[in-house]
Scaffold this motif. Structure first.
Motif, PDB file in Angstrom:
ATOM      1  N   ALA A   1       0.703  -1.269   0.082  1.00  0.00           N
ATOM      2  CA  ALA A   1      -0.042  -0.067   0.160  1.00  0.00           C
ATOM      3  C   ALA A   1       0.985   1.263   0.258  1.00  0.00           C
ATOM      4  CB  ALA A   1      -1.098   0.012   1.251  1.00  0.00           C
ATOM      5  N   THR A   2       1.872   1.231   0.876  1.00  0.00           N
ATOM      6  CA  THR A   2       2.911   2.492   0.883  1.00  0.00           C
ATOM      7  C   THR A   2       3.537   2.515  -0.427  1.00  0.00           C
ATOM      8  OG1 THR A   2       4.760   1.300   1.810  1.00  0.00           O
ATOM      9  CG2 THR A   2       3.195   2.232   3.388  1.00  0.00           C
ATOM     10  N   VAL A   3       3.753   1.644  -1.257  1.00  0.00           N
ATOM     11  CA  VAL A   3       4.649   1.647  -2.454  1.00  0.00           C
ATOM     12  C   VAL A   3       3.514   2.186  -3.468  1.00  0.00           C
ATOM     13  CG1 VAL A   3       5.294   0.173  -4.466  1.00  0.00           C
ATOM     14  CG2 VAL A   3       6.193  -0.246  -2.228  1.00  0.00           C
ATOM     15  N   MET A   4       2.192   1.936  -3.493  1.00  0.00           N
ATOM     16  CA  MET A   4       1.377   2.460  -4.125  1.00  0.00           C
ATOM     17  C   MET A   4       1.069   4.159  -3.993  1.00  0.00           C
ATOM     18  SD  MET A   4      -0.993  -0.557  -5.466  1.00  0.00           S
ATOM     19  CE  MET A   4      -0.472  -1.962  -6.294  1.00  0.00           C
TER      20      MET A   4
ATOM     21  N   TYR B   1       9.479 -15.466  -5.922  1.00  0.00           N
ATOM     22  CA  TYR B   1      10.283 -15.092  -7.034  1.00  0.00           C
ATOM     23  C   TYR B   1       9.210 -14.505  -8.024  1.00  0.00           C
ATOM     24  CZ  TYR B   1      14.082 -14.990 -10.443  1.00  0.00           C
ATOM     25  OH  TYR B   1      14.857 -14.397 -11.456  1.00  0.00           O
ATOM     26  N   ALA B   2       8.404 -15.363  -8.457  1.00  0.00           N
ATOM     27  CA  ALA B   2       7.200 -14.610  -9.374  1.00  0.00           C
ATOM     28  C   ALA B   2       6.373 -13.560  -8.982  1.00  0.00           C
ATOM     29  CB  ALA B   2       6.204 -15.938  -9.843  1.00  0.00           C
ATOM     30  N   CYS B   3       6.326 -13.342  -7.856  1.00  0.00           N
ATOM     31  CA  CYS B   3       5.705 -12.217  -7.335  1.00  0.00           C
ATOM     32  C   CYS B   3       6.597 -10.802  -7.221  1.00  0.00           C
ATOM     33  CB  CYS B   3       5.181 -12.585  -5.683  1.00  0.00           C
ATOM     34  SG  CYS B   3       3.670 -13.672  -5.743  1.00  0.00           S
ATOM     35  N   VAL B   4       7.693 -11.192  -6.939  1.00  0.00           N
ATOM     36  CA  VAL B   4       8.918 -10.005  -6.992  1.00  0.00           C
ATOM     37  C   VAL B   4       9.083  -9.647  -8.509  1.00  0.00           C
ATOM     38  CG1 VAL B   4      11.238  -9.649  -6.904  1.00  0.00           C
ATOM     39  CG2 VAL B   4       9.911 -10.558  -4.846  1.00  0.00           C
ATOM     40  N   TYR B   5       9.114 -10.634  -9.243  1.00  0.00           N
ATOM     41  CA  TYR B   5       9.410 -10.399 -10.551  1.00  0.00           C
ATOM     42  C   TYR B   5       8.144  -9.678 -11.493  1.00  0.00           C
ATOM     43  CZ  TYR B   5      10.135 -11.057 -15.769  1.00  0.00           C
ATOM     44  OH  TYR B   5      10.529 -11.048 -17.095  1.00  0.00           O
TER      45      TYR B   5
ATOM     46  N   MET C   1       5.410  -4.735 -13.555  1.00  0.00           N
ATOM     47  CA  MET C   1       4.161  -3.791 -13.540  1.00  0.00           C
ATOM     48  C   MET C   1       4.625  -2.276 -13.158  1.00  0.00           C
ATOM     49  SD  MET C   1       0.880  -5.877 -11.903  1.00  0.00           S
ATOM     50  CE  MET C   1       1.860  -6.741 -10.451  1.00  0.00           C
ATOM     51  N   GLY C   2       6.009  -1.875 -12.902  1.00  0.00           N
ATOM     52  CA  GLY C   2       6.445  -0.826 -12.696  1.00  0.00           C
ATOM     53  C   GLY C   2       6.233  -0.353 -11.329  1.00  0.00           C
ATOM     54  N   TYR C   3       5.701  -1.299 -10.193  1.00  0.00           N
ATOM     55  CA  TYR C   3       5.715  -0.858  -8.871  1.00  0.00           C
ATOM     56  C   TYR C   3       7.199  -0.755  -8.038  1.00  0.00           C
ATOM     57  CZ  TYR C   3       0.926  -0.721  -9.389  1.00  0.00           C
ATOM     58  OH  TYR C   3      -0.362  -0.674  -9.862  1.00  0.00           O
TER      59      TYR C   3
END
Length: 475
Positions: free
Chosen positions: A216-219, A337-341, A346-348
């Motif tokens: 949430a803070t990232v967004m 790994y897939a989530c991080v990638y 997606m640019g976040y």
């Protein structure tokens, strides 16, 4: 006959010695020396994890932002501990309202003593909340979890939040996210615990709350690239720091998971070995994935893989057998790994992959508990009914944590100057916010060339204390 008499005498002596040993181990008031010693040790191990996290994150950020993230981790040890003692423990483990425990039950650790903690659950008044250990030890141990949880989030918004707004955010966040979830899952008559949701050591309470709040803070905040107006080099500035931080975290995690049995028993044994297995397997699987996809294995990848395995086994550590820890470790590396990638694509700008490793690792482990748990380990069996409960709790925790953290950060941005300006970031938050540098000029590999006259050379450097140095005499 003499042989029979001797055997009877030896048997009586053995029973007497055993009874005396038990009496010595269990002190008046129901305190078990063995259980207490293990939780005391575990408390110290979990406390050790926060400095470990500081080193882990400090090595991953850029060299002029190291101190800013380390101080964020360390200040959590101060501010959250104080809140915990005053009313936080009571909000988590006091008599259940619905949202919080009764803040007056254990305010300033009142009624928390060297005796077992009194149970505040309905129908259990007069009983001990945890048998065999002093209430003070239990309160101290649980307080370490409260400290490290908000510290986990700091990796997501690294290099782009001012210190004062960070302090306000953390104080509000623990009251609106951590304390309620701790009470619902672990507190007396917590409604999720009563429903049958299991979380052995913090998959929901620690990792999902912190991970999805981090997202949430990232967004809510601008990315570092947008803030600085140029592409950002995200190469870790000090890989040995990352390795050191991983070692400290891994070491402390044995207390994090093993201590969550709240005794030195068979459940603690399962939790401890499962922690080692999952981390080791995830380390290897992450390394091979990275080797295959990126051409080379990296030490940073090995370290992040181990942390993913540790985070994912956390909710299930005391409910599954070692073979299941192998499955969880393997799944954690692939999934995280897939989530991080995917988030990066997606640019976040989740600076240090908090959501992908901790948030989604905790989410996955919480769900796998509902499938892989075995009854003879800790009284819970994995089946469709348990899986549904685990999945529902994980989804609720993820959504709740995200919404509250996003609203908190956006609300702070309306009333405070949260984001540092571009000049502060480019010069480094270490000096612009804290007046110090982690590295001075003598740490650099590239030394200034000596002048032909060997005269004084003007510089714009600072010594290790942050004081400006105007002239340096060449040796």
């Amino acid at each position: 006959h003499w042989l029979i008499c001797a055997q009877v005498l030896l048997s009586i002596m053995a029973e007497t010695i055993t009874a005396d040993a038990v009496a010595d181990a269990v002190a008046p008031g129901g305190i078990d020396a063995g259980h207490t010693a293990w939780i005391l040790m575990s408390c110290a191990l979990v406390n050790f994890m926060t400095p470990g996290l500081a080193f882990f994150y400090g090595g991953l950020v850029r060299r002029n932002h190291v101190l800013s993230i380390i101080i964020q981790n360390y200040v959590c040890m101060g501010i959250i501990t104080l809140i915990w003692v005053v009313w936080g423990f009571s909000l988590c483990f006091g008599a259940s309202g619905w949202f919080y425990g009764d803040p007056g039950d254990f305010v300033m650790l009142n009624r928390v003593s060297g005796a077992p903690l009194p149970h505040e659950g309905r129908g259990k008044m007069g009983e001990a909340y945890v048998e065999g250990i002093p209430g003070l030890v239990f309160a101290a141990y649980q307080g370490m979890f409260a400290v490290i949880t908000p510290a986990l989030m700091t990796g997501a918004f690294a290099e782009r939040i001012k210190f004062a707004p960070f302090l306000v955010f953390v104080v509000l966040w623990v009251h609106l996210v951590y304390f309620p979830w701790c009470h619902w899952v672990w507190g007396p008559n917590g409604w999720l615990m009563t429903w049958g949701v299991c979380d052995f050591a913090g998959g929901l309470v620690v990792h999902v709350t912190a991970g999805f709040s981090a997202l949430a803070t990232v967004m809510a905040l601008p990315s570092r690239e947008k803030l600085e107006g140029a592409p950002v080099d995200t190469t870790p500035h000090n890989v040995p720091y990352v390795a050191l931080g991983t070692a400290l975290l891994w070491f402390g995690w044995f207390g994090f998971n093993g201590g969550s049995a709240l005794g030195s028993d068979s459940v603690a044994a399962y939790a401890l070995i499962n922690t080692e297995i999952s981390a080791s397997v995830a380390l290897l699987v992450w390394m091979f994935i990275e080797w295959k996809l990126e051409g080379k294995p990296s030490l940073v990848g090995v370290c992040v893989g181990a942390i993913a395995g540790l985070a994912t086994i956390t909710p299930a550590a005391g409910f599954v057998k070692p073979w299941a820890a192998v499955v969880i470790g393997t799944a954690s590396a692939i999934f995280c790994y897939a989530c991080v990638y995917g988030l990066t694509k997606m640019g976040y700008d989740d600076a240090l992959d908090v959501w992908g490793v901790h948030g989604m690792g905790g989410f996955l482990g919480t769900c796998l508990l509902g499938v892989l748990a075995e009854h003879d380990v800790n009284g819970v069996s994995g089946d469709w009914n348990q899986f549904k409960k685990q999945l529902a709790a994980a989804l609720l925790c993820a959504i709740y944590s995200f919404v509250v953290a996003f609203a908190l950060m956006k609300g702070l941005m309306l009333v405070m100057d949260v984001v540092p300006d571009v000049e502060m970031v480019r010069s480094g938050l270490d000096y612009s916010m804290h007046g110090m540098l982690a590295h001075n000029s003598d740490d650099d590999d590239a030394k200034p060339k000596k002048s032909a006259a060997r005269g004084p050379e003007k510089t714009e450097e600072m010594d290790g204390s942050g004081a400006k140095v105007g002239i340096r005499l060449d040796p």
